[in-house]
Design an enzyme around this catalytic site. Structure first.
Site, short mmCIF file in Angstrom:
data_model
loop_
_atom_site.label_atom_id
_atom_site.label_comp_id
_atom_site.label_asym_id
_atom_site.label_seq_id
_atom_site.Cartn_x
_atom_site.Cartn_y
_atom_site.Cartn_z
N LYS A 51 0.80 -1.22 0.00
CA LYS A 51 0.00 0.00 0.00
C LYS A 51 0.84 1.28 0.00
O LYS A 51 0.36 2.33 -0.43
CB LYS A 51 -0.93 0.01 1.21
CG LYS A 51 -2.11 -0.96 1.12
CD LYS A 51 -3.18 -0.43 0.19
CE LYS A 51 -4.46 -1.24 0.28
NZ LYS A 51 -5.54 -0.66 -0.56
N SER A 303 1.12 -9.74 -0.69
CA SER A 303 0.84 -8.30 -0.59
C SER A 303 1.18 -7.69 0.76
O SER A 303 1.37 -6.46 0.83
CB SER A 303 -0.64 -8.04 -0.91
OG SER A 303 -1.48 -8.79 -0.04
#
Length: 324
Positions: A51, A303
């Site tokens: 992110k 991720s």
């Protein structure tokens, strides 16, 4: 739509703010799959997840006046942490709105970076309404968690790094939530290697993008507790970018049970030596469950690794967690 040149510009913009994460071959998954399998380890990113790429790019795209008004966002945890980190680096104020479903370790990680945290309701949609109030009443600048060209382009830089390190990539497995990561990576991979397949992976419980793609239009889906908590939240009924990009660029979507996600987390820890959260383990889990068969060099985007240590130990030890 966000295009390959947008993503290449984002890579130039965020140099020095993020790290180029490892792309390492998994011997175990390669043997099992009969094809070379590589892990793109975004759990090694500065904030523990991908992110930071999109948040940093989006914030750097704002002018100084917009940044000076303060930044506001809603998050399931990792985006909020990324915005808080980037805000501290740039010396600006940030407020992160979270729902009560966000794990405590992610909440505390955001607070430790100096951002103001507001807990609102029981869904990301509830938290987003508070962000909209801050933008309207307090003049703060919104940093979207996914449906934004700057965010999408920033996340797409992962796809560029995969294409650089694995030029003959045939398959990319990407966690699928609001679609910022999946659409950005798909745009980068398809731009560099059009014949490659990009497959989104999500959970069976409350996967808003998967349900929306199946229905052909953005839907509201009830947010529920899941081991893949970072994949929770809606995509917005007024979704501008990620729904259409995922619809047009993803080759398939695969959904996983909670037990399958737990198996992915367990494999990452015991075989690959990586601490991975549920959302980060879904690509590994899809291979382990036999829900997809690689037909050539494969990249799995891991991720993030921001998992509660107690929960992680339970999963690794095979103890029931109340979710799986």
């Amino acid at each position: 739509m966000v295009t390959l040149p947008d993503i290449e510009e984002a890579r130039r913009r965020i140099v020095g703010h993020v790290v180029r994460t490892p792309l390492l071959r998994s011997q175990a998954l390669s043997r099992q799959s009969g094809a070379p399998v590589f892990l793109k380890l975004e759990n090694h990113q500065k904030t523990g997840s991908f992110k930071l790429r999109g948040a940093t790019n989006a914030i750097l795209c704002l002018d100084e006046k917009a940044r000076s008004r303060g930044l506001a966002t809603a998050s399931t945890g990792n985006h909020g942490r990324a915005v808080a980190h980037a805000a501290r680096t740039l010396g600006v104020r940030a407020t992160i709105c979270l729902s009560a479903l966000v794990p405590a370790n992610k909440v505390e990680a955001i607070r430790s970076l100096g951002a103001e945290v507001r807990i609102v309701g029981h869904s990301q949609d509830d938290a987003m309404r508070e962000v909209e109030r801050q933008v309207s009443d307090e003049g703060m600048s919104f940093v979207p968690p996914f449906d934004d060209p700057g965010v999408i382009a920033g996340q797409g830089t992962i796809g560029l790094e995969i294409a650089d390190g694995l030029p003959d990539v045939a398959l990319v497995l990407v966690p699928l939530s609001g679609g910022g990561l999946a659409s950005g990576v798909a745009a980068a991979i398809k731009g560099r290697r059009p014949q490659a397949r990009v497959v989104g992976i999500s959970m069976e419980r409350g996967a808003a993008m998967a349900a929306s793609l199946a229905a052909g239009t953005p839907l509201e889906v009830r947010e529920v507790e899941t081991l893949a908590d970072s994949l929770g939240g809606g995509i917005g009924l007024d979704n501008r970018l990620t729904f259409a990009m995922c619809r047009d660029l993803l080759d398939d979507v695969i959904l996983l049970s909670e037990d399958e996600i737990a198996a992915g987390v367990r494999h990452a820890a015991t075989v690959e030596g990586e601490i991975v959260e549920g959302a980060g383990a879904v690509g590994i889990a899809a291979l382990l469950a036999g829900k997809i068969r690689p037909d050539g060099p494969t990249a799995i985007i891991v991720s993030g690794g921001n998992i509660d240590p107690v929960l992680h130990r339970k999963i690794v030890d095979g103890i029931k967690t109340g979710v799986a």
